[in-house]
Every structure is written in structure tokens, then in C-alpha cells.
Write a protein that holds these residues in place. Structure first.
Motif, mmCIF file in Angstrom:
data_model
loop_
_atom_site.group_PDB
_atom_site.id
_atom_site.type_symbol
_atom_site.label_atom_id
_atom_site.label_comp_id
_atom_site.label_asym_id
_atom_site.label_seq_id
_atom_site.Cartn_x
_atom_site.Cartn_y
_atom_site.Cartn_z
ATOM 1 N N ASN A 136 0.823 -1.209 0.000
ATOM 2 C CA ASN A 136 0.000 0.000 0.000
ATOM 3 C C ASN A 136 0.857 1.259 0.000
ATOM 4 N N ALA A 137 2.049 1.178 0.581
ATOM 5 C CA ALA A 137 2.917 2.338 0.640
ATOM 6 C C ALA A 137 3.463 2.681 -0.744
ATOM 7 N N PHE A 138 3.571 1.675 -1.578
ATOM 8 C CA PHE A 138 4.066 1.872 -2.930
ATOM 9 C C PHE A 138 2.916 1.618 -3.888
ATOM 10 N N HIS A 139 3.033 2.159 -5.082
ATOM 11 C CA HIS A 139 1.952 2.078 -6.060
ATOM 12 C C HIS A 139 1.619 0.629 -6.417
ATOM 13 N N ASN A 140 2.630 -0.192 -6.636
ATOM 14 C CA ASN A 140 2.451 -1.608 -6.940
ATOM 15 C C ASN A 140 3.764 -2.329 -6.653
ATOM 16 N N LYS A 141 3.798 -3.630 -6.872
ATOM 17 C CA LYS A 141 5.011 -4.400 -6.565
ATOM 18 C C LYS A 141 6.185 -3.962 -7.430
ATOM 19 N N TYR A 142 5.916 -3.565 -8.655
ATOM 20 C CA TYR A 142 6.980 -3.104 -9.542
ATOM 21 C C TYR A 142 7.628 -1.849 -8.971
ATOM 22 N N SER A 143 6.812 -0.904 -8.484
ATOM 23 C CA SER A 143 7.379 0.318 -7.905
ATOM 24 C C SER A 143 8.135 0.014 -6.617
ATOM 25 N N LEU A 144 7.673 -0.982 -5.870
ATOM 26 C CA LEU A 144 8.376 -1.388 -4.661
ATOM 27 C C LEU A 144 9.782 -1.882 -5.004
ATOM 28 N N VAL A 145 9.893 -2.721 -6.015
ATOM 29 C CA VAL A 145 11.192 -3.252 -6.437
ATOM 30 C C VAL A 145 12.070 -2.122 -6.969
ATOM 31 N N LYS A 146 11.498 -1.237 -7.782
ATOM 32 C CA LYS A 146 12.278 -0.116 -8.325
ATOM 33 C C LYS A 146 12.746 0.807 -7.209
ATOM 34 N N GLY A 147 11.886 1.054 -6.231
ATOM 35 C CA GLY A 147 12.254 1.915 -5.120
ATOM 36 C C GLY A 147 13.371 1.307 -4.281
ATOM 37 N N ALA A 148 13.290 0.006 -4.020
ATOM 38 C CA ALA A 148 14.331 -0.665 -3.251
ATOM 39 C C ALA A 148 15.646 -0.668 -4.024
ATOM 40 N N ALA A 149 15.581 -0.885 -5.330
ATOM 41 C CA ALA A 149 16.797 -0.890 -6.150
ATOM 42 C C ALA A 149 17.442 0.496 -6.162
ATOM 43 N N ARG A 150 16.625 1.528 -6.279
ATOM 44 C CA ARG A 150 17.160 2.897 -6.293
ATOM 45 C C ARG A 150 17.813 3.229 -4.956
ATOM 46 N N ARG A 151 17.145 2.849 -3.872
ATOM 47 C CA ARG A 151 17.708 3.120 -2.544
ATOM 48 C C ARG A 151 18.992 2.309 -2.329
ATOM 49 N N ALA A 152 19.018 1.060 -2.809
ATOM 50 C CA ALA A 152 20.219 0.231 -2.681
ATOM 51 C C ALA A 152 21.392 0.863 -3.432
ATOM 52 N N ARG A 153 21.125 1.432 -4.607
ATOM 53 C CA ARG A 153 22.177 2.123 -5.360
ATOM 54 C C ARG A 153 22.702 3.321 -4.574
ATOM 55 N N GLN A 154 21.799 4.048 -3.915
ATOM 56 C CA GLN A 154 22.227 5.190 -3.097
ATOM 57 C C GLN A 154 23.134 4.721 -1.959
#
Length: 70
Positions: free
Chosen positions: A5-23
């Protein structure tokens, strides 16, 4: 609120985690004290605990101009 619910969908959750991991891999400080040293796991834990938010960017739509035939 669940992670989904915090993220738009599972795809955005994965993209968000990947972006944060890169940071994190680029030198950003973790927002939590994590058990794991792996950036991907730390990013997932930060999201699960609500420290990382997902923001949808504003979509700018260019107006379409119909030109008369020449």
C-alpha cells in the motif's frame, strides 16, 4: 499500512528498493541500524519500517498543436 500500500504496486516497490540500494552503495548513510550489510536488504528493511517513501513525479504533458496543411 502494508508495504504494497505504501508503494503504487510491486513493480514500484522493487524499483524503489533498487534505487535506494544504489544510493547506499554510492555512500549514502543507512536510515536504520540493520542486521545485514547488503545494500539491497538494508533498502528493503528501510522501506518496511517506513523510512523511505515513494513519490510519484508530476507528469507534464506537452500540448499538441495541429498545424494547417501547407
Amino acid at each position: 499500512m502494508t508495504i504494497e500500500n505504501a508503494f503504487h504496486n510491486k513493480y514500484s516497490l522493487v524499483k524503489g528498493a533498487a534505487r535506494r540500494a544504489r544510493q547506499l552503495q554510492s555512500g549514502a548513510s543507512p536510515l536504520i541500524v540493520a542486521k545485514s550489510m547488503k545494500a539491497c536488504r538494508v533498502a528493503q528493511d528501510e522501506i518496511k519500517q517506513g523510512h523511505v517513501k515513494f513519490v510519484l513525479p508530476e507528469r507534464v504533458v506537452e500540448p499538441v498543436v495541429d498545424l494547417p496543411p501547407q
